[in-house]
Design a protein around this motif. Structure first.
Motif, PDB file in Angstrom:
ATOM      1  N   LEU A 184      27.462  71.136  51.641  1.00  0.00           N
ATOM      2  CA  LEU A 184      27.585  72.390  51.851  1.00  0.00           C
ATOM      3  C   LEU A 184      26.630  73.033  53.148  1.00  0.00           C
ATOM      4  O   LEU A 184      26.792  73.710  54.081  1.00  0.00           O
ATOM      5  CB  LEU A 184      27.392  73.451  50.735  1.00  0.00           C
ATOM      6  CG  LEU A 184      28.573  73.477  49.778  1.00  0.00           C
ATOM      7  CD1 LEU A 184      28.309  74.414  48.332  1.00  0.00           C
ATOM      8  CD2 LEU A 184      29.668  74.093  50.375  1.00  0.00           C
ATOM      9  N   VAL A 185      25.469  72.281  52.903  1.00  0.00           N
ATOM     10  CA  VAL A 185      24.334  72.275  54.019  1.00  0.00           C
ATOM     11  C   VAL A 185      24.758  71.997  55.454  1.00  0.00           C
ATOM     12  O   VAL A 185      24.473  72.667  56.348  1.00  0.00           O
ATOM     13  CB  VAL A 185      23.059  71.927  53.378  1.00  0.00           C
ATOM     14  CG1 VAL A 185      22.063  71.633  54.827  1.00  0.00           C
ATOM     15  CG2 VAL A 185      22.351  72.800  52.234  1.00  0.00           C
ATOM     16  N   LEU A 186      25.365  70.902  55.202  1.00  0.00           N
ATOM     17  CA  LEU A 186      25.807  70.359  56.639  1.00  0.00           C
ATOM     18  C   LEU A 186      26.896  71.062  57.132  1.00  0.00           C
ATOM     19  O   LEU A 186      26.963  71.416  58.459  1.00  0.00           O
ATOM     20  CB  LEU A 186      26.328  68.829  56.212  1.00  0.00           C
ATOM     21  CG  LEU A 186      25.282  67.712  55.862  1.00  0.00           C
ATOM     22  CD1 LEU A 186      25.935  66.596  55.431  1.00  0.00           C
ATOM     23  CD2 LEU A 186      24.457  67.510  56.968  1.00  0.00           C
ATOM     24  N   LEU A 187      27.788  71.605  56.440  1.00  0.00           N
ATOM     25  CA  LEU A 187      28.766  72.587  56.952  1.00  0.00           C
ATOM     26  C   LEU A 187      28.106  73.886  57.323  1.00  0.00           C
ATOM     27  O   LEU A 187      28.522  74.541  58.417  1.00  0.00           O
ATOM     28  CB  LEU A 187      29.884  73.210  55.826  1.00  0.00           C
ATOM     29  CG  LEU A 187      30.794  71.775  55.487  1.00  0.00           C
ATOM     30  CD1 LEU A 187      31.627  72.194  54.267  1.00  0.00           C
ATOM     31  CD2 LEU A 187      31.579  71.237  56.545  1.00  0.00           C
ATOM     32  N   SER A 188      27.154  74.510  56.803  1.00  0.00           N
ATOM     33  CA  SER A 188      26.321  75.416  57.238  1.00  0.00           C
ATOM     34  C   SER A 188      25.768  75.204  58.665  1.00  0.00           C
ATOM     35  O   SER A 188      25.899  76.258  59.560  1.00  0.00           O
ATOM     36  CB  SER A 188      25.284  75.788  56.139  1.00  0.00           C
ATOM     37  OG  SER A 188      24.581  77.130  56.480  1.00  0.00           O
TER      38      SER A 188
END
Length: 348
Positions: A246-250
């Motif tokens: 999720l952090v990478l998609l953020s």
């Protein structure tokens, strides 16, 4: 490293950045940048590995070149105008030299070539400092002098950085190089909107720092430096792997995550200023970056660990790292989008 030496170096890092923040005199700002550079050089070379020493040498030469250009530009401006004040950059030659030097300092394209190579040679915590803290002082100077710089030059730097940051990260397998190209792309987003809404530049910088901190601290916790190592993180910590995806998609700017907020507001501002073509190119460049973040997510969550790998087995080693900084940065990197109106009220 000796804790007293480490304390002195970290204090000097803080002092250099604060000195540049507080100065309106070019010599004082230059002095702050120099203190900053000299403080991080021993941190970069602390492992005495040939790769780290090579990265430190490249970084030092690049930063020394940029500092010399800033000193030359400010002296030229003082010679023409008779004063050293930052707000009085009436010479176009001096202001162009200053923005070129500061772009070299933070790794904007086309002065970005040192950034992936240097970051690849560092350990993850020093890489985190280089990607976040070391950007603050040069960006403060860019914001202070932005009104005297040619708008076309700023737009060109921003567009080129987002495109290079997207294209450059596509064929990488080393995570630190991918994060370096991510940094170049995010710097482009900050620079492109600087002349229209400096508060959006600060907002983009703040969200970038939290998202990058979460990414680096996660990689540090899972001891991952290559994409094939990411496939082994699920065995160690499934929850951490899910939040990392999720952090990478953020970082890529997908809603409903925090990273969507600055990109959305910057595109909105560019459209308001009558620049729909620029906004379209920026949005398409963001898709390039999103592709390599999706590659990392795919490797982490949808692939099985390779049977033959030269990497160490990270799931057998318990980390001693404190989890509080990682928890805070991950929470901020994922959940701030709903409070966008409140942040906008504070920003304006």
């Amino acid at each position: 490293m000796n804790p007293y030496v480490l304390m002195i170096l970290l204090s000097s890092l803080g002092l250099g950045t604060t000195l540049t923040f507080a100065s309106s005199h070019w010599l004082l700002a230059w002095m702050g940048l120099e203190i900053n550079t000299l403080a991080i050089v021993p941190l970069m070379a602390q492992h005495h590995h040939p790769r780290a020493v090579e990265a430190t040498t490249k970084y030092f030469l690049t930063q020394a070149t940029a500092a010399a250009m800033i000193l030359f530009a400010s002296t030229t401006n003082a010679w023409i105008t008779g004063e050293w004040d930052m707000n009085n950059m009436s010479s176009p030659i001096a202001s162009t030299m200053v923005i070129t030097a500061l772009a070299l300092k933070i790794g904007l394209a086309p002065m970005h070539f040192w950034m992936p190579e240097v970051l690849q040679g560092l350990d993850l915590l020093t890489g985190l400092i280089l990607s976040t803290w070391q950007k603050l002082a040069p960006l403060a100077l860019i914001i202070q002098t932005s009104q005297t710089i040619d708008p076309l030059l700023l737009t060109s730097l921003g567009l080129m950085s987002t495109l290079v940051g997207g294209w450059g990260g596509l064929n990488q397998t080393q995570l630190r190089k991918i994060l370096a190209y991510s940094s170049i792309a995010h710097m482009g987003w900050m620079i492109i909107v600087l002349q229209y809404a400096p508060q959006l530049t600060l907002l983009a910088l703040g969200t970038y720092i939290f998202m990058t901190s979460a990414a680096f601290l996660t990689l540090k916790t899972s001891s991952a430096t290559k994409i094939n190592t990411l496939a082994m993180t699920w065995s160690n910590s499934p929850i951490l792997t899910a939040t990392t995806a999720l952090v990478l998609l953020s970082l890529g700017g997908l809603p409903p995550l925090t990273g969507f907020m600055p990109k959305w507001l910057i595109l909105q501002e560019l459209t308001k200023q009558g620049l729909p073509t620029t906004a379209t190119i920026m949005a398409l460049a963001a898709l390039l970056s999103l592709y390599f973040y999706l590659r990392l997510c795919y490797a982490m969550t949808l692939t099985i660990s390779p049977n033959t790998t030269n990497s160490s087995t990270p799931w057998r080693m318990k980390t001693t790292q404190t989890s509080l900084p990682l928890t805070i940065s991950t929470t901020i990197a994922l959940g701030l989008l709903p409070v966008t109106p409140a942040i906008l009220m504070l920003a304006t």
